[in-house]
Every structure is written in C-alpha cells, then in structure tokens.
Design a protein around this motif. Structure first.
Motif, PDB file in Angstrom:
ATOM      1  N   TRP A  35       0.814  -1.218   0.000  1.00 15.66           N
ATOM      2  CA  TRP A  35       0.000   0.000   0.000  1.00 15.66           C
ATOM      3  C   TRP A  35       0.846   1.267   0.000  1.00 15.66           C
ATOM      4  O   TRP A  35       0.544   2.220  -0.749  1.00 15.66           O
ATOM      5  N   PRO A  36       1.927   1.349   0.793  1.00 13.84           N
ATOM      6  CA  PRO A  36       2.765   2.558   0.692  1.00 13.84           C
ATOM      7  C   PRO A  36       3.392   2.728  -0.691  1.00 13.84           C
ATOM      8  O   PRO A  36       3.527   3.857  -1.184  1.00 13.84           O
ATOM      9  N   THR A  37       3.773   1.612  -1.328  1.00 16.54           N
ATOM     10  CA  THR A  37       4.316   1.679  -2.688  1.00 16.54           C
ATOM     11  C   THR A  37       3.287   2.249  -3.646  1.00 16.54           C
ATOM     12  O   THR A  37       3.604   3.108  -4.493  1.00 16.54           O
ATOM     13  N   LEU A  38       2.047   1.800  -3.516  1.00 10.17           N
ATOM     14  CA  LEU A  38       0.979   2.332  -4.353  1.00 10.17           C
ATOM     15  C   LEU A  38       0.743   3.809  -4.062  1.00 10.17           C
ATOM     16  O   LEU A  38       0.549   4.614  -4.982  1.00 10.17           O
ATOM     17  N   GLY A  39       0.760   4.174  -2.784  1.00  7.15           N
ATOM     18  CA  GLY A  39       0.551   5.573  -2.422  1.00  7.15           C
ATOM     19  C   GLY A  39       1.592   6.482  -3.037  1.00  7.15           C
ATOM     20  O   GLY A  39       1.270   7.557  -3.552  1.00  7.15           O
ATOM     21  N   SER A  68     -11.075   1.886   8.921  1.00  4.62           N
ATOM     22  CA  SER A  68     -10.942   1.897  10.370  1.00  4.62           C
ATOM     23  C   SER A  68      -9.460   2.054  10.668  1.00  4.62           C
ATOM     24  O   SER A  68      -8.641   2.213   9.767  1.00  4.62           O
ATOM     25  N   GLY A  69      -9.099   1.994  11.925  1.00  4.67           N
ATOM     26  CA  GLY A  69      -7.714   2.215  12.292  1.00  4.67           C
ATOM     27  C   GLY A  69      -6.740   1.233  11.683  1.00  4.67           C
ATOM     28  O   GLY A  69      -5.578   1.566  11.439  1.00  4.67           O
ATOM     29  N   ASP A  70      -7.215   0.012  11.427  1.00  4.43           N
ATOM     30  CA  ASP A  70      -6.318  -1.013  10.889  1.00  4.43           C
ATOM     31  C   ASP A  70      -6.549  -1.302   9.413  1.00  4.43           C
ATOM     32  O   ASP A  70      -6.039  -2.270   8.873  1.00  4.43           O
ATOM     33  N   SER A  71      -7.314  -0.452   8.729  1.00 10.51           N
ATOM     34  CA  SER A  71      -7.557  -0.660   7.309  1.00 10.51           C
ATOM     35  C   SER A  71      -6.278  -0.416   6.522  1.00 10.51           C
ATOM     36  O   SER A  71      -5.638   0.630   6.672  1.00 10.51           O
ATOM     37  N   PRO A  72      -5.873  -1.351   5.658  1.00 11.69           N
ATOM     38  CA  PRO A  72      -4.635  -1.132   4.900  1.00 11.69           C
ATOM     39  C   PRO A  72      -4.708   0.071   3.972  1.00 11.69           C
ATOM     40  O   PRO A  72      -3.678   0.654   3.637  1.00 11.69           O
ATOM     41  N   ALA A  73      -5.905   0.458   3.559  1.00 12.02           N
ATOM     42  CA  ALA A  73      -6.024   1.613   2.658  1.00 12.02           C
ATOM     43  C   ALA A  73      -5.550   2.899   3.317  1.00 12.02           C
ATOM     44  O   ALA A  73      -5.163   3.847   2.627  1.00 12.02           O
ATOM     45  N   THR A  74      -5.565   2.950   4.654  1.00 11.32           N
ATOM     46  CA  THR A  74      -5.089   4.160   5.324  1.00 11.32           C
ATOM     47  C   THR A  74      -3.590   4.367   5.112  1.00 11.32           C
ATOM     48  O   THR A  74      -3.079   5.462   5.361  1.00 11.32           O
ATOM     49  N   GLU A  75      -2.885   3.333   4.642  1.00 14.75           N
ATOM     50  CA  GLU A  75      -1.466   3.483   4.352  1.00 14.75           C
ATOM     51  C   GLU A  75      -1.233   4.341   3.102  1.00 14.75           C
ATOM     52  O   GLU A  75      -0.098   4.747   2.833  1.00 14.75           O
ATOM     53  N   LEU A  76      -2.310   4.605   2.350  1.00 16.85           N
ATOM     54  CA  LEU A  76      -2.217   5.550   1.242  1.00 16.85           C
ATOM     55  C   LEU A  76      -2.227   6.994   1.731  1.00 16.85           C
ATOM     56  O   LEU A  76      -1.689   7.893   1.073  1.00 16.85           O
ATOM     57  N   PHE A  77      -2.844   7.239   2.884  1.00 16.56           N
ATOM     58  CA  PHE A  77      -3.140   8.594   3.319  1.00 16.56           C
ATOM     59  C   PHE A  77      -1.900   9.474   3.508  1.00 16.56           C
ATOM     60  O   PHE A  77      -1.940  10.666   3.160  1.00 16.56           O
ATOM     61  N   PRO A  78      -0.785   8.963   4.063  1.00 16.01           N
ATOM     62  CA  PRO A  78       0.373   9.846   4.226  1.00 16.01           C
ATOM     63  C   PRO A  78       0.915  10.400   2.909  1.00 16.01           C
ATOM     64  O   PRO A  78       1.635  11.399   2.906  1.00 16.01           O
ATOM     65  N   HIS A  79       0.565   9.766   1.790  1.00  8.13           N
ATOM     66  CA  HIS A  79       1.046  10.207   0.488  1.00  8.13           C
ATOM     67  C   HIS A  79       0.045  11.125  -0.214  1.00  8.13           C
ATOM     68  O   HIS A  79       0.340  11.644  -1.290  1.00  8.13           O
TER      69      HIS A  79
END
Length: 302
Positions: free
Chosen positions: A106-110, A134-145
């Motif tokens: 997910w961070p790579t995609l972000g 939610s807090g543990d949703s992997p999609a939230t790993e896109l948010f910092p980007h």
C-alpha cells in the motif's frame, strides 16, 4: 497534481458515487483508483469503452505483481481501463480475500499515485476510492502520500458523530494530534457531506463548527447532493441528462471549490494523451456529454 483519497467511517454514505462523480467532472486528467480492500464495484456495474465488460483481472489485482518488483508511476497506466465515456479507472479487487496479495504494497501504491504528477508522459491527478476505513484498514497506508483526505458522510446525527471521531483519529495518526486545521501539514483532512440541497448550506456550517470546536483538524469542504436519481444515471441504470442532475452539478461545485482553495499547490501544467495540453481548472472533464466525463455508464455504488 495530487492524490485525493476518499473514505468513510461506516455504512454506505456513497463513497464510490462521490468518487466517480468528482472524477467525472475533474478539471484535469484524472485516474480513478478503486482501492477499497473490501473490493470494488465498477467491474460489476460499468461498461468498458469497447462496449463490453471491464476485465476484473486488470487493475488492482494485476498491479500487485508489478508493485512487488518496484513500481514506476507510468506503469499504473498499464493496468488502467477506460469506461464508456472516457473515464480512466484502476479497477478494484473482486473480493476482500484478494487484499492479502497487496499486503505490504500500500505505501508503494501511495507513492506511485502521488508521483503520477511527475510523469513526463502522462501526468494525472489520482482520486482513490478507499471505501470504509478503520484504524487497521490497509487503505489508510495511502493517506500519508495524499494531498487531501476527504471523509464522506451523510447528515444523520450518528453519521456526523462518527465522522467527527474518525477525523480526530486520522489527525492523531497522520499529524500526531488533533489540532486546528490551519496548523496541520499534509494531508489535509476534509469532510464532504451528502445532503439535501435545500438545507446543505446550513448543515455544512453546523458540522464545520462542530469539527472546529472538537479540534479534529478537519473542516467541511463541500456537499454532494443526495440525489438517488442522479446516482442511478451515473451508474447507467437510468436515462436522463446526467450533466443536469443535482449530483453532477454539486460535484462541479465541490471540485471548483477544492481548486480555489488548494489548486495553487496542484498547478503543474498537465499533458494530455499524445502530448497535447490537458484541461485546466474549470475546463470540461474527459469525453462525455457536457464534459461530465462519461456517457451515463460510469458506475456508482456504495
């Protein structure tokens, strides 16, 4: 150019409908990415540009293998399919179990989504439909980007309370605490309300005051019309002049306001297909009636 992530806390407030509507009228070239770990909707509800169905194996599912070897932003276009009407989409997963194949990616995609702006060949903004988070949703790993995270919410009291709490939790996770929006860095957190147009302005003011008072670090950035008929037209399930619908008209207002507020940071000139300049702010979107970016078969959904 920017990555704009759309998400909701719970229920079905219309994240996909909002994402498609905003992408349809986006004033520059845009890629709509279905990044909901629970699976996408467009492959089931939308026609491809060639008139047949979208390929469920080309999109988030196919990009997983590429991303494990490293992902250059331009490689995203190898996994994109055009909808009938011209909107370019990265089709989502079929079922939630397939999300395991994206673990750790997910961070790579972000980074790839955010860096698509710098493509020398085909720069574009990316609108990511992240579904419910939610807090543990992997999609939230896109948010910092992302440059902007938009939380979609309806206006029932429980929905507003949830979006307040989710905004505060995201501010804490992304910025180390819930503070005033003016003191936060990127991504900015905005709330888009799905509301009756007759009282949208009043509700926006009330919800915005609540978000500020609670020091969530978020604010209301616009409203999308609660327009079931327009959503049906957007999904291709109902005939009508989509560009005249309350849904599309309100989506145009949101995109215009977003560009007025944040567009200076996204003002890199675009280049369209074939090296031609892309549309600037306020221009029509991709091919489709009256610049809606689609021919009435764009898909909608949650």
């Amino acid at each position: 150019m920017a990555l704009i992530a759309l998400a909701a806390d719970k229920g079905s407030p219309g994240v996909t409908t909002a994402a498609v509507a905003l992408a349809a009228v986006w004033p520059r070239r845009v890629l709509l990415a279905e990044t909901d770990p629970a699976g996408g909707d467009l492959v089931y509800r939308s026609a491809a540009a060639h008139g047949g169905p979208l390929n469920p194996n080309t999109g988030m599912l196919s990009i997983a293998a590429t991303a494990r070897r490293g992902l250059v932003p331009d490689q995203l276009w190898d996994h994109v399919q055009p909808l009938s009407g011209g909107l370019e989409v990265l089709v989502g997963l079929g079922i939630s179990e397939q999300a395991a194949g994206l673990a750790g990616l997910w961070p790579t995609l972000g980074r790839a989504f955010a860096s698509l702006a710098d493509s020398p060949n085909a720069p574009a903004d990316v609108i990511a439909d992240c579904g419910r988070v939610s807090g543990d949703s992997p999609a939230t790993e896109l948010f910092p980007h992302a440059a902007l995270v938009l939380l979609i919410s309806r206006t029932e009291p429980e929905a507003i309370a949830r979006v307040r709490d989710r905004a505060a939790a995201l501010s804490n996770k992304l910025h180390g605490g819930a503070r005033g929006a003016s003191s936060l860095g990127l991504p900015l957190i905005g709330v888009v309300l799905v509301a009756d147009t007759n009282n949208a302005a009043k509700l926006s003011g009330q919800v915005n005051d609540m978000l500020v008072h609670a020091q969530t670090g978020a604010r209301v950035v616009g409203t999308i019309a609660d327009d079931p008929a327009g959503a049906e037209q957007l999904a291709g399930r109902r005939r009508g002049r989509l560009e005249k619908s309350l849904l599309i008209r309100s989506a145009r207002k949101v995109t215009s306001d977003l560009y007025q507020q944040f567009g200076a940071a996204w003002s890199m000139p675009t280049t369209g297909p074939g090296g031609h300049p892309g549309p600037g702010p306020g221009a029509a979107g991709p091919a489709g009636p009256a610049g809606t970016g689609m021919s009435g078969h764009a898909g909608a959904g949650r």
